[in-house]
Motif scaffolding. Structure first.
Motif, short mmCIF file in Angstrom:
data_model
loop_
_atom_site.label_atom_id
_atom_site.label_comp_id
_atom_site.label_asym_id
_atom_site.label_seq_id
_atom_site.Cartn_x
_atom_site.Cartn_y
_atom_site.Cartn_z
N GLN A 15 0.78 -1.15 -0.17
CA GLN A 15 -0.10 0.11 -0.10
C GLN A 15 1.04 1.37 0.00
N GLU A 16 0.80 2.02 -0.86
CA GLU A 16 1.60 3.11 -1.29
C GLU A 16 1.05 4.41 -1.31
N ARG A 17 1.38 5.44 -0.53
CA ARG A 17 1.04 6.76 -0.35
C ARG A 17 1.48 7.70 -1.31
N THR A 18 1.01 8.41 -2.23
CA THR A 18 1.61 9.32 -3.08
C THR A 18 0.92 10.69 -3.02
N VAL A 24 -3.55 13.16 -1.72
CA VAL A 24 -2.70 12.06 -1.59
C VAL A 24 -3.59 10.98 -2.09
N LYS A 26 -3.56 6.62 -3.03
CA LYS A 26 -3.37 5.39 -2.23
C LYS A 26 -3.24 4.38 -3.47
N TYR A 28 -2.55 0.56 -4.66
CA TYR A 28 -2.52 -0.68 -3.78
C TYR A 28 -1.85 -1.79 -4.82
N SER A 50 -9.14 -0.40 -4.34
CA SER A 50 -9.17 -0.30 -2.73
C SER A 50 -9.99 -1.41 -2.34
N TYR A 53 -8.02 -4.70 -2.79
CA TYR A 53 -7.15 -4.80 -1.65
C TYR A 53 -7.54 -5.20 -0.50
#
Length: 119
Positions: A15-18, A24, A26, A28, A50, A53
Protein backbone atom coordinates in the motif's frame (compact mmCIF):
# COMPACT_ATOMS: atom_id res chain seq x y z
CA UNK A 1 -7.09 -14.91 -28.18
CA UNK A 2 -7.22 -17.56 -25.44
CA UNK A 3 -7.56 -16.85 -21.78
CA UNK A 4 -6.89 -19.05 -18.79
CA UNK A 5 -8.37 -18.76 -15.31
CA UNK A 6 -6.31 -19.83 -12.29
CA UNK A 7 -6.00 -19.17 -8.58
CA UNK A 8 -2.89 -17.07 -7.95
CA UNK A 9 -1.03 -16.97 -4.65
CA UNK A 10 -0.72 -13.47 -3.19
CA UNK A 11 2.95 -13.42 -2.17
CA UNK A 12 3.14 -9.72 -1.25
CA UNK A 13 0.74 -6.85 -0.57
CA UNK A 14 1.78 -3.24 -0.79
CA UNK A 15 0.00 0.00 0.00
CA UNK A 16 1.73 3.18 -1.22
CA UNK A 17 0.74 6.78 -0.53
CA UNK A 18 1.68 9.33 -3.18
CA UNK A 19 1.16 13.09 -3.14
CA UNK A 20 -0.62 14.39 -6.21
CA UNK A 21 -1.44 18.07 -6.75
CA UNK A 22 -2.19 18.82 -3.13
CA UNK A 23 -3.88 15.49 -2.45
CA UNK A 24 -2.86 12.00 -1.50
CA UNK A 25 -3.42 8.99 -3.72
CA UNK A 26 -3.17 5.46 -2.37
CA UNK A 27 -1.88 2.79 -4.72
CA UNK A 28 -2.56 -0.82 -3.84
CA UNK A 29 -0.43 -3.60 -5.35
CA UNK A 30 -0.45 -7.38 -5.11
CA UNK A 31 2.50 -9.52 -6.14
CA UNK A 32 0.98 -12.68 -7.61
CA UNK A 33 2.49 -16.07 -8.32
CA UNK A 34 0.73 -18.66 -10.48
CA UNK A 35 1.35 -21.52 -12.89
CA UNK A 36 0.18 -21.96 -16.47
CA UNK A 37 -1.08 -25.22 -17.98
CA UNK A 38 2.46 -26.47 -18.60
CA UNK A 39 3.51 -25.91 -14.99
CA UNK A 40 5.65 -22.85 -15.67
CA UNK A 41 5.58 -20.46 -12.71
CA UNK A 42 5.06 -16.74 -13.24
CA UNK A 43 5.27 -13.83 -10.84
CA UNK A 44 3.76 -10.45 -11.59
CA UNK A 45 2.73 -7.25 -9.81
CA UNK A 46 -0.82 -6.06 -10.26
CA UNK A 47 -2.34 -2.74 -9.16
CA UNK A 48 -5.72 -3.38 -7.58
CA UNK A 49 -8.57 -1.19 -6.40
CA UNK A 50 -9.01 -0.27 -2.76
CA UNK A 51 -12.06 -2.53 -2.56
CA UNK A 52 -10.16 -5.54 -3.97
CA UNK A 53 -7.14 -4.86 -1.74
CA UNK A 54 -9.25 -4.80 1.41
CA UNK A 55 -11.34 -7.80 0.28
CA UNK A 56 -8.21 -9.95 -0.14
CA UNK A 57 -6.05 -8.34 2.54
CA UNK A 58 -6.10 -11.45 4.75
CA UNK A 59 -6.47 -14.06 2.02
CA UNK A 60 -3.66 -16.04 0.42
CA UNK A 61 -5.13 -16.63 -3.07
CA UNK A 62 -7.10 -14.65 -5.62
CA UNK A 63 -8.78 -15.71 -8.89
CA UNK A 64 -7.09 -14.25 -11.96
CA UNK A 65 -7.37 -14.53 -15.72
CA UNK A 66 -4.34 -14.28 -18.02
CA UNK A 67 -3.83 -14.34 -21.76
CA UNK A 68 -2.34 -17.64 -22.90
CA UNK A 69 -0.06 -15.87 -25.39
CA UNK A 70 1.19 -13.47 -22.69
CA UNK A 71 0.91 -14.97 -19.19
CA UNK A 72 2.19 -11.75 -17.60
CA UNK A 73 -0.94 -9.92 -18.87
CA UNK A 74 -3.16 -10.65 -15.87
CA UNK A 75 -6.59 -9.51 -14.78
CA UNK A 76 -8.25 -9.93 -11.41
CA UNK A 77 -11.41 -11.96 -11.90
CA UNK A 78 -14.13 -9.73 -10.51
CA UNK A 79 -16.84 -11.51 -8.61
CA UNK A 80 -19.07 -8.68 -7.44
CA UNK A 81 -20.28 -5.23 -8.33
CA UNK A 82 -18.19 -3.54 -5.61
CA UNK A 83 -14.95 -4.58 -7.31
CA UNK A 84 -16.11 -3.27 -10.67
CA UNK A 85 -17.36 0.05 -9.31
CA UNK A 86 -14.25 0.66 -7.20
CA UNK A 87 -12.12 0.26 -10.32
CA UNK A 88 -14.24 2.66 -12.34
CA UNK A 89 -14.69 5.24 -9.60
CA UNK A 90 -11.17 6.22 -8.64
CA UNK A 91 -9.89 9.73 -8.02
CA UNK A 92 -7.59 9.50 -11.03
CA UNK A 93 -10.54 8.58 -13.25
CA UNK A 94 -12.64 11.36 -11.77
CA UNK A 95 -9.96 14.01 -12.44
CA UNK A 96 -9.43 12.67 -15.95
CA UNK A 97 -13.17 12.89 -16.71
CA UNK A 98 -13.36 16.44 -15.32
CA UNK A 99 -10.38 17.40 -17.51
CA UNK A 100 -12.01 15.89 -20.60
CA UNK A 101 -15.29 17.63 -19.76
CA UNK A 102 -13.61 21.03 -19.37
CA UNK A 103 -11.55 20.58 -22.55
CA UNK A 104 -14.66 19.60 -24.51
CA UNK A 105 -16.48 22.79 -23.57
CA UNK A 106 -13.42 24.98 -24.10
CA UNK A 107 -12.84 23.54 -27.57
CA UNK A 108 -16.54 23.79 -28.38
CA UNK A 109 -16.55 27.45 -27.35
CA UNK A 110 -13.44 28.25 -29.42
CA UNK A 111 -14.97 26.58 -32.48
CA UNK A 112 -18.23 28.50 -32.01
CA UNK A 113 -16.38 31.83 -31.62
CA UNK A 114 -14.30 31.19 -34.73
CA UNK A 115 -17.36 30.22 -36.75
CA UNK A 116 -18.99 33.52 -35.72
CA UNK A 117 -15.87 35.42 -36.82
CA UNK A 118 -15.97 33.78 -40.25
CA UNK A 119 -19.56 34.88 -40.90
Amino acid sequence: MGKEEVMAEIVDKEQERTSFRGGVIKIYTFTLQYQDQTGTTYETEKDVSSFTYHSYKYKKVIPIVYRTKNPYDTFIKTNNLGEILSTLIRWESFFMLVGIFINYFLIKRIIEERSLDIR
